[in-house]
Design an enzyme around this catalytic site. Structure first.
Site, PDB file in Angstrom:
ATOM      1  N   ARG A 175       0.864  -1.188   0.000  1.00  0.00           N
ATOM      2  CA  ARG A 175       0.000   0.000   0.000  1.00  0.00           C
ATOM      3  C   ARG A 175       0.888   1.220   0.000  1.00  0.00           C
ATOM      4  O   ARG A 175       2.110   1.122   0.139  1.00  0.00           O
ATOM      5  CB  ARG A 175      -1.024  -0.003   1.139  1.00  0.00           C
ATOM      6  CG  ARG A 175      -0.675  -0.647   2.422  1.00  0.00           C
ATOM      7  CD  ARG A 175       0.401   0.024   3.223  1.00  0.00           C
ATOM      8  NE  ARG A 175       0.166   1.450   3.349  1.00  0.00           N
ATOM      9  CZ  ARG A 175       1.080   2.357   3.609  1.00  0.00           C
ATOM     10  NH1 ARG A 175       2.353   1.999   3.756  1.00  0.00           N
ATOM     11  NH2 ARG A 175       0.798   3.628   3.723  1.00  0.00           N
ATOM     12  N   GLY A 176       0.227   2.413  -0.171  1.00  0.00           N
ATOM     13  CA  GLY A 176       1.003   3.639  -0.370  1.00  0.00           C
ATOM     14  C   GLY A 176       1.117   3.864  -1.871  1.00  0.00           C
ATOM     15  O   GLY A 176       1.512   2.946  -2.609  1.00  0.00           O
ATOM     16  N   ALA A 177       0.775   5.077  -2.311  1.00  0.00           N
ATOM     17  CA  ALA A 177       0.608   5.319  -3.750  1.00  0.00           C
ATOM     18  C   ALA A 177       1.822   4.894  -4.606  1.00  0.00           C
ATOM     19  O   ALA A 177       1.660   4.133  -5.565  1.00  0.00           O
ATOM     20  CB  ALA A 177       0.248   6.789  -3.971  1.00  0.00           C
TER      21      ALA A 177
ATOM     22  N   ARG B  30      -7.373  -0.535  -6.759  1.00  0.00           N
ATOM     23  CA  ARG B  30      -7.691   0.553  -5.812  1.00  0.00           C
ATOM     24  C   ARG B  30      -7.913   1.829  -6.627  1.00  0.00           C
ATOM     25  O   ARG B  30      -7.105   2.131  -7.506  1.00  0.00           O
ATOM     26  CB  ARG B  30      -6.553   0.757  -4.789  1.00  0.00           C
ATOM     27  CG  ARG B  30      -6.457  -0.387  -3.774  1.00  0.00           C
ATOM     28  CD  ARG B  30      -5.556  -0.055  -2.617  1.00  0.00           C
ATOM     29  NE  ARG B  30      -6.203   0.803  -1.636  1.00  0.00           N
ATOM     30  CZ  ARG B  30      -5.566   1.326  -0.588  1.00  0.00           C
ATOM     31  NH1 ARG B  30      -4.280   1.090  -0.407  1.00  0.00           N
ATOM     32  NH2 ARG B  30      -6.196   2.083   0.275  1.00  0.00           N
TER      33      ARG B  30
ATOM     34  N   GLN C 276      -1.800   2.548   9.936  1.00  0.00           N
ATOM     35  CA  GLN C 276      -0.511   2.632   9.231  1.00  0.00           C
ATOM     36  C   GLN C 276       0.508   3.446  10.020  1.00  0.00           C
ATOM     37  O   GLN C 276       1.710   3.217   9.916  1.00  0.00           O
ATOM     38  CB  GLN C 276      -0.696   3.266   7.846  1.00  0.00           C
ATOM     39  CG  GLN C 276      -1.473   2.437   6.841  1.00  0.00           C
ATOM     40  CD  GLN C 276      -2.943   2.776   6.841  1.00  0.00           C
ATOM     41  OE1 GLN C 276      -3.517   3.141   7.868  1.00  0.00           O
ATOM     42  NE2 GLN C 276      -3.583   2.655   5.700  1.00  0.00           N
TER      43      GLN C 276
ATOM     44  N   ASP D 238      -2.250  10.622  -2.349  1.00  0.00           N
ATOM     45  CA  ASP D 238      -2.553   9.543  -3.282  1.00  0.00           C
ATOM     46  C   ASP D 238      -2.931  10.071  -4.646  1.00  0.00           C
ATOM     47  O   ASP D 238      -2.815   9.373  -5.655  1.00  0.00           O
ATOM     48  CB  ASP D 238      -3.674   8.661  -2.728  1.00  0.00           C
ATOM     49  CG  ASP D 238      -3.117   7.797  -1.617  1.00  0.00           C
ATOM     50  OD1 ASP D 238      -2.943   8.325  -0.496  1.00  0.00           O
ATOM     51  OD2 ASP D 238      -2.784   6.635  -1.881  1.00  0.00           O
TER      52      ASP D 238
ATOM     53  N   ASN E  64      -5.619  12.413   0.263  1.00  0.00           N
ATOM     54  CA  ASN E  64      -4.702  11.591   1.066  1.00  0.00           C
ATOM     55  C   ASN E  64      -5.514  10.810   2.094  1.00  0.00           C
ATOM     56  O   ASN E  64      -6.746  10.946   2.178  1.00  0.00           O
ATOM     57  CB  ASN E  64      -3.642  12.476   1.744  1.00  0.00           C
ATOM     58  CG  ASN E  64      -2.528  11.648   2.363  1.00  0.00           C
ATOM     59  OD1 ASN E  64      -1.996  10.734   1.711  1.00  0.00           O
ATOM     60  ND2 ASN E  64      -2.166  11.923   3.601  1.00  0.00           N
ATOM     61  N   LYS E  65      -4.821  10.022   2.874  1.00  0.00           N
ATOM     62  CA  LYS E  65      -5.448   9.163   3.874  1.00  0.00           C
ATOM     63  C   LYS E  65      -6.488   9.911   4.710  1.00  0.00           C
ATOM     64  O   LYS E  65      -6.264  11.064   5.102  1.00  0.00           O
ATOM     65  CB  LYS E  65      -4.337   8.587   4.765  1.00  0.00           C
ATOM     66  CG  LYS E  65      -4.753   7.682   5.884  1.00  0.00           C
ATOM     67  CD  LYS E  65      -5.661   6.541   5.455  1.00  0.00           C
ATOM     68  CE  LYS E  65      -5.115   5.691   4.332  1.00  0.00           C
ATOM     69  NZ  LYS E  65      -6.151   4.869   3.678  1.00  0.00           N
TER      70      LYS E  65
HETATM   71  O1  MRU Z   1      -4.478   3.254   2.205  1.00  0.00           O
HETATM   72  P1  MRU Z   1      -3.000   3.466   2.064  1.00  0.00           P
HETATM   73  O2  MRU Z   1      -2.225   2.943   3.237  1.00  0.00           O
HETATM   74  O3  MRU Z   1      -2.489   2.959   0.745  1.00  0.00           O
HETATM   75  O4  MRU Z   1      -2.822   5.047   2.069  1.00  0.00           O
HETATM   76  C1  MRU Z   1      -1.549   5.601   1.972  1.00  0.00           C
HETATM   77  C2  MRU Z   1      -1.556   7.068   2.061  1.00  0.00           C
HETATM   78  O5  MRU Z   1      -2.567   7.691   2.197  1.00  0.00           O
HETATM   79  C3  MRU Z   1      -0.249   7.768   1.882  1.00  0.00           C
HETATM   80  O6  MRU Z   1      -0.241   8.967   2.594  1.00  0.00           O
HETATM   81  C4  MRU Z   1      -0.058   8.066   0.381  1.00  0.00           C
HETATM   82  O7  MRU Z   1      -0.100   6.896  -0.376  1.00  0.00           O
HETATM   83  C5  MRU Z   1       1.169   8.791   0.052  1.00  0.00           C
HETATM   84  S1  MRU Z   1       2.611   8.174   0.815  1.00  0.00           S
HETATM   85  C6  MRU Z   1       3.742   7.726  -0.234  1.00  0.00           C
END
Ligand code: MRU
Length: 379
Positions: free
Chosen positions: A44-46, A87, A194, A235, A245-246
């Site tokens: 996970r993470g963009a 996703r 996370q 993201d 973002n999250k």
């Molecule tokens: O749901 P996730 O854990 O994939 O969400 C991740 C985030 O929101 C991060 O802040 C985002 O991907 C950027 S970090 C490189």
């Protein structure tokens, strides 16, 4: 080690669902399993999702027994559709898959074996570039962090959210590496935690001082003068500077504005979607309510209690102080300057490094030809 990589003909990932308790590597031998790993958040993470999808597409080409170019390209279209549906919010996923399809369809590649080879090389390039980009964002971003600062951070944006190093957490890493004495407040980041699980695990490895706080403590910490700067990831960032973002990021931005604290998303240009004018058009993933009722299988409410689980929110650009990219730090007006940063043009007008104008010659080449060269072999 890297969060996602090509290893002996397979895609290998750290299983992020198991951390911080266990460090487990999983290998994937077909692209449908890679797509499932993305939706189930093994990775996970963009940027990490983007790299995983790129390797997944390369894997699809390797495993499909195509007799000719057209047959392979048709198969890759199907693979691309499935991969992109894993996703919806992280635009790096679409960006990386499109990049791989573009490489595969290049007219200079007539033979199946050439397409396979170039796709793998392109995926590897995306992964390698991600690390370079993060380190460059780290250098730019670290100019915003002063010795003695306390940084508030949301979710996980570190090595685990990228191929290596990180975006916002990469800035924290760079500032620490420069010898600045910093302290980090980590939002635990409900419901997948996370921050509490992954960011805390990473900062422990790096000996960077931190404390975990519950998400709802952020306002109190800001209001009582215990936060100097807020750093987050993204993201998908729209052309006007609205930042998805999250979930919970928007609340932080409002609180930061209210308390006069700078709020900086750290965003590689692969996360900027210039096709999307404003955050209103960014698709927001809604995940299963089960993640809210029973995080990691531990029930905190009866099954029948209704719950909602939007995984991301959008912070309007008016709440954003600046956006750190690999081409420098972008300030308003974002609708003009973000485009320049993405294109890598007029960089000196939109950035400063240590208060001095940035150097446009330091840009990375993100040209398409970059993905089609005849460099060394990939194992
Ligand atoms: O749901 P996730 O854990 O994939 O969400 C991740 C985030 O929101 C991060 O802040 C985002 O991907 C950027 S970090 C490189």
């Amino acid at each position: 080690m890297r969060t996602v990589e090509w290893h002996e003909g397979k895609v290998r990932m750290i299983d992020q669902r198991q951390l911080p308790w266990e460090f487990v590597l999983i290998e994937f031998d077909n692209y449908t399993d890679v797509a499932r790993a993305i939706s189930e958040m093994v990775v996970r993470g963009a940027p990490a999702i983007g790299a995983a999808a790129a390797f997944g597409m390369a894997l699809a080409a390797q495993r499909f027994d195509a007799t000719n170019r057209l047959e392979l390209l048709r198969y890759l279209e199907e693979a691309a559709e499935l991969m992109k549906s894993a996703r919806p919010t992280a635009v790096n996923l679409m960006w990386a898959v499109d990049k791989l399809v573009q490489v595969a369809s290049h007219e200079s590649l007539a033979r199946v074996k050439d397409i396979r080879k170039e796709m793998l090389r392109a995926a590897q390039r995306i992964a390698d570039e991600d690390v370079l980009i993060n380190k460059r964002m780290g250098e730019y971003g670290a100019t915003l962090v002063r010795d003695g600062d306390t940084i508030l951070h949301h979710c996980n944006t570190g090595s685990l959210a990228t191929v290596e190093w990180g975006t916002a957490l990469g800035v924290i890493r760079s500032a620490h590496a420069q010898g600045k004495k910093i302290h980090v407040l980590l939002d635990e980041t409900r419901p997948r935690l996370q921050g509490a699980r992954l960011s805390a695990w990473e900062l422990t490895q790096e000996n960077i001082p931190f404390e975990i706080i519950v998400d709802s403590a952020a306002g109190h910490m800001m209001h009582t003068g215990q936060v100097d700067i807020v750093l987050v990831g993204s993201d998908r960032t729209a052309a006007n500077g609205d930042v998805a973002n999250k979930i919970g990021t928007y609340m932080l931005a409002v609180l930061a504005k209210e308390n006069g604290i700078p709020f900086y998303p750290v965003v590689p240009t692969s996360t900027v979607d210039l096709n999307i004018k404003s955050g209103d058009d960014i698709p927001i993933e809604e995940r299963s309510p089960e993640e809210v009722r029973a995080p990691f299988g531990n029930a905190i409410t009866p099954d029948e209690y209704p719950a909602r689980n939007p995984a991301f929110d959008v912070t309007p650009h008016r709440l954003v102080t600046g956006i750190v990219t690999e081409n420098g730090i972008v300030y308003p007006p974002f609708n003009i300057n973000l485009k320049r940063a993405v294109e890598g043009t007029l960089i000196e007008e939109v950035t400063t490094v240590n208060g001095e104008p940035g150097d446009g010659t330091q840009q990375l080449s993100m040209l398409d030809e970059f993905y089609l060269d005849d460099g060394g072999e990939i194992e």
